[in-house]
Write a protein that holds these residues in place. Sequence first.
Motif, PDB file in Angstrom:
ATOM      1  N   VAL A  79      45.394  35.781  40.846  1.00 54.59           N
ATOM      2  CA  VAL A  79      44.831  36.213  39.532  1.00 54.59           C
ATOM      3  C   VAL A  79      45.669  37.909  39.560  1.00 54.59           C
ATOM      4  O   VAL A  79      45.554  38.222  41.497  1.00 54.59           O
ATOM      5  N   GLN A  80      45.965  38.490  39.385  1.00 58.37           N
ATOM      6  CA  GLN A  80      47.098  39.881  39.694  1.00 58.37           C
ATOM      7  C   GLN A  80      46.793  40.867  38.811  1.00 58.37           C
ATOM      8  O   GLN A  80      46.464  40.481  37.409  1.00 58.37           O
ATOM      9  N   VAL A  81      46.009  42.090  39.456  1.00 60.76           N
ATOM     10  CA  VAL A  81      44.828  43.190  38.092  1.00 60.76           C
ATOM     11  C   VAL A  81      46.442  43.572  38.038  1.00 60.76           C
ATOM     12  O   VAL A  81      47.064  44.497  39.454  1.00 60.76           O
ATOM     13  N   ILE A 124      45.484  41.540  43.847  1.00 61.20           N
ATOM     14  CA  ILE A 124      45.667  40.087  43.638  1.00 61.20           C
ATOM     15  C   ILE A 124      45.103  39.228  44.387  1.00 61.20           C
ATOM     16  O   ILE A 124      44.571  39.613  46.009  1.00 61.20           O
ATOM     17  N   ILE A 125      44.454  38.179  44.130  1.00 65.71           N
ATOM     18  CA  ILE A 125      43.451  37.029  44.636  1.00 65.71           C
ATOM     19  C   ILE A 125      43.819  35.642  44.676  1.00 65.71           C
ATOM     20  O   ILE A 125      44.641  35.630  43.411  1.00 65.71           O
ATOM     21  N   SER A 126      44.196  34.560  44.864  1.00 61.41           N
ATOM     22  CA  SER A 126      44.692  33.681  45.437  1.00 61.41           C
ATOM     23  C   SER A 126      42.966  32.576  45.434  1.00 61.41           C
ATOM     24  O   SER A 126      42.335  32.843  46.003  1.00 61.41           O
ATOM     25  N   VAL A 179      44.721  44.257  31.768  1.00 59.30           N
ATOM     26  CA  VAL A 179      45.706  43.656  31.415  1.00 59.30           C
ATOM     27  C   VAL A 179      45.682  42.870  32.795  1.00 59.30           C
ATOM     28  O   VAL A 179      45.649  43.448  34.200  1.00 59.30           O
ATOM     29  N   VAL A 180      45.737  41.736  32.706  1.00 55.64           N
ATOM     30  CA  VAL A 180      45.612  40.461  33.995  1.00 55.64           C
ATOM     31  C   VAL A 180      46.227  39.252  33.836  1.00 55.64           C
ATOM     32  O   VAL A 180      46.385  39.150  32.843  1.00 55.64           O
ATOM     33  N   ARG A 181      47.071  39.347  34.737  1.00 56.93           N
ATOM     34  CA  ARG A 181      48.050  37.882  35.441  1.00 56.93           C
ATOM     35  C   ARG A 181      47.488  37.214  35.905  1.00 56.93           C
ATOM     36  O   ARG A 181      46.687  37.251  37.044  1.00 56.93           O
ATOM     37  N   LEU A 182      48.047  35.329  35.319  1.00 53.75           N
ATOM     38  CA  LEU A 182      47.375  34.562  36.066  1.00 53.75           C
ATOM     39  C   LEU A 182      48.678  33.636  35.829  1.00 53.75           C
ATOM     40  O   LEU A 182      49.439  32.709  34.886  1.00 53.75           O
ATOM     41  N   THR A 183      48.801  32.832  36.917  1.00 54.07           N
ATOM     42  CA  THR A 183      49.893  32.250  37.428  1.00 54.07           C
ATOM     43  C   THR A 183      49.271  30.875  37.533  1.00 54.07           C
ATOM     44  O   THR A 183      47.710  30.413  38.396  1.00 54.07           O
ATOM     45  N   LEU A 184      49.114  29.972  36.947  1.00 54.78           N
ATOM     46  CA  LEU A 184      49.060  28.846  36.528  1.00 54.78           C
ATOM     47  C   LEU A 184      49.954  27.682  36.945  1.00 54.78           C
ATOM     48  O   LEU A 184      50.926  27.283  37.486  1.00 54.78           O
ATOM     49  N   SER A 185      49.249  26.955  37.474  1.00 54.16           N
ATOM     50  CA  SER A 185      50.355  25.063  38.334  1.00 54.16           C
ATOM     51  C   SER A 185      51.185  24.919  37.187  1.00 54.16           C
ATOM     52  O   SER A 185      50.735  24.684  35.850  1.00 54.16           O
TER      53      SER A 185
END
Length: 110
Positions: free
Chosen positions: A52-54, A75-77, A93-99
């Motif tokens: 997750v990244q702001v 950013i946090i994992s 606005v947040v970026r979420l990286t999913l599998s």
Amino acid sequence: MKTAAFLNDIQYNEEKVAITLLLETDFSKEIRIVFKKNQVMKDHKAPYPIVVQVLKGSINFGVNNEVKKLNSGDIISLEAKVIHNLTALEDSVVRLTLSKSDSVNRVKEV
């Protein structure tokens, strides 16, 4: 090659956070989450690790009975199955990286 712009065409939803899949690759799904101030994503967990990244604004990120304030650029994992929540301290606005194996619909249901 694929491209996406996380900070273009931002649309806030007064009712709940706005979740948009912006980019899908061979290994991940890149999701934009748009928060109005005070909007919340309640306690939930992901079946796979996430990042997750702001990108804009600031949020409180709750995990393991601790709240971390994340600001623009932070950013946090998290490992899989860790319960967490998010609260917008301002429009964010947040970026979420999913599998790749995870589901965007799962996130929309939070």
